[in-house]
Design a protein around this motif. Structure first.
Motif, PDB file in Angstrom:
ATOM      1  N   THR A  57      64.506  34.744  60.009  1.00 38.57           N
ATOM      2  CA  THR A  57      64.725  35.816  59.038  1.00 38.57           C
ATOM      3  C   THR A  57      65.257  37.064  59.733  1.00 38.57           C
ATOM      4  O   THR A  57      66.196  37.699  59.256  1.00 38.57           O
ATOM      5  CB  THR A  57      63.427  36.130  58.270  1.00 38.57           C
ATOM      6  N   ALA A  58      64.676  37.404  60.882  1.00 41.34           N
ATOM      7  CA  ALA A  58      65.144  38.570  61.637  1.00 41.34           C
ATOM      8  C   ALA A  58      66.589  38.387  62.085  1.00 41.34           C
ATOM      9  O   ALA A  58      67.383  39.336  62.056  1.00 41.34           O
ATOM     10  CB  ALA A  58      64.247  38.818  62.845  1.00 41.34           C
ATOM     11  N   VAL A  59      66.957  37.171  62.486  1.00 42.40           N
ATOM     12  CA  VAL A  59      68.340  36.877  62.886  1.00 42.40           C
ATOM     13  C   VAL A  59      69.283  37.118  61.714  1.00 42.40           C
ATOM     14  O   VAL A  59      70.321  37.769  61.855  1.00 42.40           O
ATOM     15  CB  VAL A  59      68.471  35.421  63.410  1.00 42.40           C
ATOM     16  N   LEU A  60      68.923  36.619  60.546  1.00 36.30           N
ATOM     17  CA  LEU A  60      69.773  36.772  59.368  1.00 36.30           C
ATOM     18  C   LEU A  60      69.891  38.232  58.943  1.00 36.30           C
ATOM     19  O   LEU A  60      70.985  38.713  58.648  1.00 36.30           O
ATOM     20  CB  LEU A  60      69.237  35.916  58.214  1.00 36.30           C
ATOM     21  N   VAL A  61      68.777  38.945  58.925  1.00 41.19           N
ATOM     22  CA  VAL A  61      68.779  40.352  58.507  1.00 41.19           C
ATOM     23  C   VAL A  61      69.602  41.205  59.462  1.00 41.19           C
ATOM     24  O   VAL A  61      70.368  42.074  59.032  1.00 41.19           O
ATOM     25  CB  VAL A  61      67.331  40.886  58.395  1.00 41.19           C
ATOM     26  N   SER A  62      69.481  40.956  60.753  1.00 39.22           N
ATOM     27  CA  SER A  62      70.202  41.759  61.748  1.00 39.22           C
ATOM     28  C   SER A  62      71.609  41.245  62.020  1.00 39.22           C
ATOM     29  O   SER A  62      72.355  41.864  62.761  1.00 39.22           O
ATOM     30  CB  SER A  62      69.422  41.806  63.062  1.00 39.22           C
ATOM     31  N   GLU A  63      71.935  40.093  61.413  1.00 36.98           N
ATOM     32  CA  GLU A  63      73.239  39.457  61.629  1.00 36.98           C
ATOM     33  C   GLU A  63      73.487  39.193  63.116  1.00 36.98           C
ATOM     34  O   GLU A  63      74.589  39.354  63.632  1.00 36.98           O
ATOM     35  CB  GLU A  63      74.375  40.264  61.014  1.00 36.98           C
ATOM     36  N   ALA A  64      72.435  38.772  63.807  1.00 39.72           N
ATOM     37  CA  ALA A  64      72.522  38.501  65.239  1.00 39.72           C
ATOM     38  C   ALA A  64      73.305  37.222  65.496  1.00 39.72           C
ATOM     39  O   ALA A  64      73.200  36.253  64.758  1.00 39.72           O
ATOM     40  CB  ALA A  64      71.123  38.402  65.849  1.00 39.72           C
ATOM     41  N   GLU A  65      74.075  37.249  66.560  1.00 38.12           N
ATOM     42  CA  GLU A  65      74.832  36.083  66.995  1.00 38.12           C
ATOM     43  C   GLU A  65      74.015  35.216  67.946  1.00 38.12           C
ATOM     44  O   GLU A  65      74.332  34.047  68.131  1.00 38.12           O
ATOM     45  CB  GLU A  65      76.120  36.522  67.699  1.00 38.12           C
ATOM     46  N   ALA A  66      72.983  35.809  68.562  1.00 34.42           N
ATOM     47  CA  ALA A  66      72.202  35.077  69.556  1.00 34.42           C
ATOM     48  C   ALA A  66      70.775  35.591  69.625  1.00 34.42           C
ATOM     49  O   ALA A  66      70.503  36.743  69.283  1.00 34.42           O
ATOM     50  CB  ALA A  66      72.857  35.208  70.936  1.00 34.42           C
ATOM     51  N   VAL A  67      69.893  34.711  70.085  1.00 36.78           N
ATOM     52  CA  VAL A  67      68.529  35.074  70.450  1.00 36.78           C
ATOM     53  C   VAL A  67      68.405  34.772  71.938  1.00 36.78           C
ATOM     54  O   VAL A  67      68.758  33.685  72.393  1.00 36.78           O
ATOM     55  CB  VAL A  67      67.484  34.258  69.654  1.00 36.78           C
ATOM     56  N   LEU A  75      59.846  29.229  72.475  1.00 33.90           N
ATOM     57  CA  LEU A  75      60.293  28.674  71.189  1.00 33.90           C
ATOM     58  C   LEU A  75      59.661  27.302  70.951  1.00 33.90           C
ATOM     59  O   LEU A  75      60.255  26.438  70.310  1.00 33.90           O
ATOM     60  CB  LEU A  75      61.825  28.543  71.171  1.00 33.90           C
ATOM     61  N   ASP A  76      58.471  27.112  71.464  1.00 33.05           N
ATOM     62  CA  ASP A  76      57.755  25.842  71.321  1.00 33.05           C
ATOM     63  C   ASP A  76      58.530  24.677  71.917  1.00 33.05           C
ATOM     64  O   ASP A  76      58.451  23.549  71.437  1.00 33.05           O
ATOM     65  CB  ASP A  76      57.389  25.574  69.863  1.00 33.05           C
ATOM     66  N   GLY A  77      59.343  24.957  72.946  1.00 25.77           N
ATOM     67  CA  GLY A  77      59.998  23.907  73.708  1.00 25.77           C
ATOM     68  C   GLY A  77      61.356  23.443  73.221  1.00 25.77           C
ATOM     69  O   GLY A  77      61.973  22.591  73.844  1.00 25.77           O
ATOM     70  N   THR A  78      61.860  23.999  72.123  1.00 26.40           N
ATOM     71  CA  THR A  78      63.146  23.546  71.607  1.00 26.40           C
ATOM     72  C   THR A  78      63.927  24.677  70.939  1.00 26.40           C
ATOM     73  O   THR A  78      63.341  25.539  70.292  1.00 26.40           O
ATOM     74  CB  THR A  78      62.972  22.382  70.602  1.00 26.40           C
ATOM     75  N   ALA A  79      65.242  24.614  71.093  1.00 29.23           N
ATOM     76  CA  ALA A  79      66.125  25.584  70.441  1.00 29.23           C
ATOM     77  C   ALA A  79      66.606  25.075  69.084  1.00 29.23           C
ATOM     78  O   ALA A  79      67.230  25.813  68.331  1.00 29.23           O
ATOM     79  CB  ALA A  79      67.327  25.868  71.335  1.00 29.23           C
ATOM     80  N   ASP A  80      66.301  23.815  68.777  1.00 33.97           N
ATOM     81  CA  ASP A  80      66.865  23.167  67.592  1.00 33.97           C
ATOM     82  C   ASP A  80      66.758  23.939  66.281  1.00 33.97           C
ATOM     83  O   ASP A  80      67.759  24.066  65.579  1.00 33.97           O
ATOM     84  CB  ASP A  80      66.285  21.765  67.415  1.00 33.97           C
ATOM     85  N   PRO A  81      65.597  24.463  65.892  1.00 36.78           N
ATOM     86  CA  PRO A  81      65.551  25.151  64.597  1.00 36.78           C
ATOM     87  C   PRO A  81      66.463  26.380  64.525  1.00 36.78           C
ATOM     88  O   PRO A  81      67.022  26.681  63.482  1.00 36.78           O
ATOM     89  CB  PRO A  81      64.090  25.569  64.445  1.00 36.78           C
ATOM     90  N   LEU A  82      66.623  27.062  65.647  1.00 33.46           N
ATOM     91  CA  LEU A  82      67.418  28.301  65.637  1.00 33.46           C
ATOM     92  C   LEU A  82      68.916  28.083  65.730  1.00 33.46           C
ATOM     93  O   LEU A  82      69.685  28.899  65.240  1.00 33.46           O
ATOM     94  CB  LEU A  82      66.982  29.217  66.780  1.00 33.46           C
ATOM     95  N   VAL A  83      69.360  27.005  66.386  1.00 35.87           N
ATOM     96  CA  VAL A  83      70.798  26.829  66.581  1.00 35.87           C
ATOM     97  C   VAL A  83      71.539  26.528  65.281  1.00 35.87           C
ATOM     98  O   VAL A  83      72.761  26.482  65.271  1.00 35.87           O
ATOM     99  CB  VAL A  83      71.159  25.781  67.662  1.00 35.87           C
ATOM    100  N   LYS A  84      70.815  26.373  64.207  1.00 36.42           N
ATOM    101  CA  LYS A  84      71.453  26.273  62.895  1.00 36.42           C
ATOM    102  C   LYS A  84      71.962  27.644  62.453  1.00 36.42           C
ATOM    103  O   LYS A  84      72.854  27.744  61.627  1.00 36.42           O
ATOM    104  CB  LYS A  84      70.466  25.732  61.860  1.00 36.42           C
ATOM    105  N   THR A  85      71.375  28.696  63.022  1.00 28.45           N
ATOM    106  CA  THR A  85      71.654  30.064  62.608  1.00 28.45           C
ATOM    107  C   THR A  85      72.373  30.885  63.665  1.00 28.45           C
ATOM    108  O   THR A  85      73.185  31.738  63.334  1.00 28.45           O
ATOM    109  CB  THR A  85      70.321  30.779  62.272  1.00 28.45           C
ATOM    110  N   CYS A  86      72.060  30.662  64.934  1.00 31.95           N
ATOM    111  CA  CYS A  86      72.630  31.482  66.015  1.00 31.95           C
ATOM    112  C   CYS A  86      72.567  30.712  67.325  1.00 31.95           C
ATOM    113  O   CYS A  86      71.950  29.660  67.408  1.00 31.95           O
ATOM    114  CB  CYS A  86      71.844  32.789  66.140  1.00 31.95           C
ATOM    115  N   ASP A  87      73.206  31.250  68.355  1.00 28.05           N
ATOM    116  CA  ASP A  87      73.084  30.700  69.697  1.00 28.05           C
ATOM    117  C   ASP A  87      71.713  31.079  70.254  1.00 28.05           C
ATOM    118  O   ASP A  87      71.162  32.131  69.911  1.00 28.05           O
ATOM    119  CB  ASP A  87      74.159  31.252  70.628  1.00 28.05           C
ATOM    120  N   VAL A  88      71.177  30.237  71.097  1.00 25.45           N
ATOM    121  CA  VAL A  88      69.928  30.529  71.796  1.00 25.45           C
ATOM    122  C   VAL A  88      70.253  30.541  73.279  1.00 25.45           C
ATOM    123  O   VAL A  88      70.851  29.602  73.808  1.00 25.45           O
ATOM    124  CB  VAL A  88      68.847  29.471  71.489  1.00 25.45           C
ATOM    125  N   ILE A  89      69.871  31.631  73.938  1.00 23.34           N
ATOM    126  CA  ILE A  89      70.155  31.795  75.361  1.00 23.34           C
ATOM    127  C   ILE A  89      68.829  31.955  76.096  1.00 23.34           C
ATOM    128  O   ILE A  89      68.002  32.786  75.709  1.00 23.34           O
ATOM    129  CB  ILE A  89      71.059  33.018  75.609  1.00 23.34           C
TER     130      ILE A  89
END
Length: 109
Positions: A57-67, A75-89
């Motif tokens: 939600t924070a990614v969407l509200v801030s229009e972030a390109e990456a976390v 991230l509980d061991g995986t980037a999978d849920p977030l990479v639908k929305t932004c890059d994970v670094i």
């Protein structure tokens, strides 16, 4: 002149522990080196409800390109849920889990 893309920092206090300040510093440093404007760093604990949903939600509200996060452990061991929305670094090891700008081509077999 175009503005730099926006990123959010993210860490869990319970995982960073005593090195929380160091982790935050490393997030800021990596964001700057990669050309991101770090909007803010979000801090959660193990007992925070729906951590990943809140982060998305924070990614969407801030229009972030990456976390940017210290490690995938935050991230509980995986980037999978977030990479639908932004890059994970991740800082350690430095790695980018990129979202697909275009879905992978379907190959008929």
């Amino acid at each position: 002149m175009t503005a730099n893309p926006t990123a959010l920092g993210y860490l869990r206090r319970d995982i960073s522990g005593r090195q929380q300040s160091w982790d935050e510093s490393q997030i800021r440093s990596l964001a700057k080196r990669l050309g991101y404007d770090l909007a803010r760093t979000i801090l959660f604990d193990a007992d925070t409800d729906n951590r990943i949903d809140q982060l998305q939600t924070a990614v969407l509200v801030s229009e972030a390109e990456a976390v940017i996060t210290p490690t995938l452990d935050h991230l509980d061991g995986t980037a999978d849920p977030l990479v639908k929305t932004c890059d994970v670094i991740t800082v350690r090891p430095e790695n980018t889990y990129a979202r697909w700008a275009f879905p992978p081509a379907q190959v008929d077999v």
